[in-house]
Each structure stands twice: as structure tokens, then as C-alpha cells.
Scaffold this motif. Structure first.
Motif, PDB file in Angstrom:
ATOM      1  N   LEU A   1       0.812  -1.229   0.000  1.00  0.00           N
ATOM      2  CA  LEU A   1       0.000   0.000   0.000  1.00  0.00           C
ATOM      3  C   LEU A   1       0.844   1.278   0.000  1.00  0.00           C
TER       4      LEU A   1
ATOM      5  N   VAL B   1      -6.602   3.739  -0.421  1.00  0.00           N
ATOM      6  CA  VAL B   1      -6.543   2.625   0.534  1.00  0.00           C
ATOM      7  C   VAL B   1      -7.962   2.145   0.859  1.00  0.00           C
TER       8      VAL B   1
ATOM      9  N   ARG C   1      -6.476  -4.958   9.598  1.00  0.00           N
ATOM     10  CA  ARG C   1      -7.273  -3.728   9.696  1.00  0.00           C
ATOM     11  C   ARG C   1      -6.569  -2.715  10.621  1.00  0.00           C
TER      12      ARG C   1
ATOM     13  N   VAL D   1      -3.777  -1.121   8.728  1.00  0.00           N
ATOM     14  CA  VAL D   1      -4.304  -0.091   7.812  1.00  0.00           C
ATOM     15  C   VAL D   1      -4.636   1.182   8.594  1.00  0.00           C
TER      16      VAL D   1
ATOM     17  N   SER E   1      -2.724   4.309   7.537  1.00  0.00           N
ATOM     18  CA  SER E   1      -3.506   5.271   6.765  1.00  0.00           C
ATOM     19  C   SER E   1      -4.418   6.070   7.702  1.00  0.00           C
TER      20      SER E   1
ATOM     21  N   ALA F   1      -9.369   2.159   7.524  1.00  0.00           N
ATOM     22  CA  ALA F   1      -9.456   0.844   8.168  1.00  0.00           C
ATOM     23  C   ALA F   1     -10.901   0.345   8.211  1.00  0.00           C
TER      24      ALA F   1
ATOM     25  N   VAL G   1     -11.792  -0.489   4.229  1.00  0.00           N
ATOM     26  CA  VAL G   1     -11.070  -1.487   3.435  1.00  0.00           C
ATOM     27  C   VAL G   1     -11.732  -2.864   3.601  1.00  0.00           C
TER      28      VAL G   1
END
Ligand code: G3H
Length: 253
Positions: free
Chosen positions: A151, A159, A191, A194, A198, A203, A206
Motif C-alpha cells: 500500500l 486505501v 485492519r 491499515v 492510513s 481501516a 477497506v
């Protein structure tokens, strides 16, 4: 609430006639797109025909790989421009078979993810540990590193649109499935990764699929887990009847 995405990965199976028969049987039987996303990721030579065949139906067509360059001297490769031009919607990237058998690196996967976004293709990014890594308690670290590298450089908005497929390599095509709880634990870790990498919004948005010997008999339990938002399915996606049972299960969750 995240929508489940059930993707069949046919790998190197079927001939054109068989692929066409599959989509003819499935295209009007899959639930509407607002209930579940249904995708078949087919070999390159079938894509054109399957996309024509499924036009206007909820069944979407994906590819199993692509090069990250748009064109050029890359004999035997297929570019994102070609896939987009055909009407492909999804592309599987970094499948463990690509990594193991064809030497794909995390850097390649990252370049492909960026290329997918540039050409408006939804990437299904595969991550997962070997049996040895699992036995050495390296699963979480390994998967975390794969996710971060895949990513790298994406915007928060991108994302949010990624689909991550967690596929423990030891469970692929072996009949051995991760227990639903173990699979969920890894998906939940992804998660969190993420979220740190990000944002909380990313999260939450996604989608994280589980893959590895998913079949109609175990799909409900897997999709019933809090952090599993679908399945990437090999063997059990090859027959329309079985694929339809899987997407039906996605609809209920
Ligand atoms: O991409 C799909 C996975 O490799 C899982 O394959 P499988 O369902 O045959 O275990």
C-alpha cells in the motif's frame, strides 16, 4: 457496513467454452450488486468474451495478474491499459503463486497496485504466510510487512478502495482451512495495520477477504467473522453451482 466481495480465482483452468458456460449459468443468478459483489477472475484469453457475456448483469469479471507498465517491450505480459480497455473491473495482485512461482516481489506488487488505480481497476492484493512462518509465530509480522509494502504511497482514499485477500499459503488448495477465529484474528490485525498506516476511515472501509480452501460448507462461518468481508476462492469457484452458493452466503452477512 462493508459489502462482502466474493471473488472466484479460476487460476489456469477451463477452456473458453467452459468459461462461457459458467457465466451463462451464473450471470443472472448472482444477487444484485447492492447486496454482494460477485467477481470471476478468469485467464486472459477469456476476458473479452466473458465481459461481453456479462454486460448489464451483476457478475463482474477480473484478471489474475497484470504488468505495471502501460506498454512496451515486455513479451508475454498484459498491461493495465489493455485490461481497462476490455472492461475488466478487478485484478488479483501478488497472489502467493505469483510470488512463489514467478518471483514477484513486494515492490512489484506495489507498482501494480499503483498502476491499477491509475487505470481505474480495483486491486485485490494477496498476502499470507507459509506454514513455516505460522509455526514460527511470524504470521502477524509477515502479513503486516506485506500489507505496508503493497500500500506504500497510496492516498487514504485509494486505501479505502483496496481489497486485501488474506490467504495463508498452507491453506491454499490443500483442504486445510484456517479456523474462522484464527483467520479473523489475522484480518483484524490487517485492519489495525491499515489504521496505523492510513487512517481509521480507511481501516473501516477497506475490505479484507479470506482465501484458502473456502467452500460452501465453511463459508458461512468465515463470512460471519467481524473482520472478514468476503472470500477469494480457487477450487470451489470452478463450478457455477458452488460459486452461486458462496455469493449467496455473502449476501446474508
Ligand atoms: O486465490 C485463491 C486461493 O489461492 C485459494 O484457492 P483454494 O480455494 O483452491 O484453496
Amino acid at each position: 457496513m462493508r459489502k462482502q466481495v466474493i471473488a472466484g480465482n479460476w487460476k489456469m483452468n477451463k477452456v473458453l467454452n467452459e468459461a462461457e458456460q459458467f457465466v451463462q449459468a451464473a450471470k443472472n443468478e448472482v444477487p444484485g450488486e447492492e447486496q454482494v459483489e460477485s467477481v470471476v477472475c478468469a485467464p486472459f484469453p477469456f476476458l473479452h468474451s466473458l465481459i461481453k457475456e456479462t454486460e448489464g448483469t451483476p457478475l463482474k469479471v477480473g484478471a489474475q495478474n497484470m504488468h505495471f507498465e502501460e506498454s512496451g517491450a515486455f513479451t508475454g505480459e498484459v498491461s493495465p491499459v489493455m485490461l481497462k480497455d476490455l472492461g475488466v473491473s478487478y485484478v488479483v495482485l501478488g497472489h502467493s503463486e505469483r510470488r512463489e512461482l514467478f518471483g514477484e516481489t513486494d515492490e512489484d506488487v506495489n507498482k501494480k497496485v499503483h498502476a491499477a488505480f491509475k487505470h481505474d481497476l480495483t486491486p485485490i492484493v494477496c498476502v499470507g504466510e507459509t506454514l513455516e512462518q505460522r509455526e514460527n509465530n511470524e504470521t502477524m509480522n509477515h502479513v503486516e510487512a506485506q500489507v505496508k509494502k503493497a500500500l506504500e504511497g497510496l492516498s487514504d482514499e485509494q486505501v479505502q478502495q483496496v481489497i486485501i485477500a488474506y490467504e495463508p499459503i498452507w491453506a491454499i488448495g490443500t483442504g486445510k482451512t484456517s479456523s474462522a477465529e484464527d483467520a479473523n484474528e489475522v484480518c483484524s490485525h490487517i485492519r489495525n495495520v491499515v489504521k496505523e498506516f492510513s487512517s481509521e476511515t480507511a481501516a473501516e472501509a477497506v475490505r479484507i477477504q479470506y482465501g484458502g480452501s473456502v467452500k460452501p460448507a465453511n463459508v458461512d462461518e468465515l463470512l460471519g467473522q467481524s473482520d472478514i468481508d468476503g472470500a477469494l476462492v480457487g477450487g470451489a469457484s470452478l463450478e457455477a453451482d458452488s460459486f452461486l452458493k458462496l455469493v449467496e452466503a455473502g449476501k446474508h452477512e
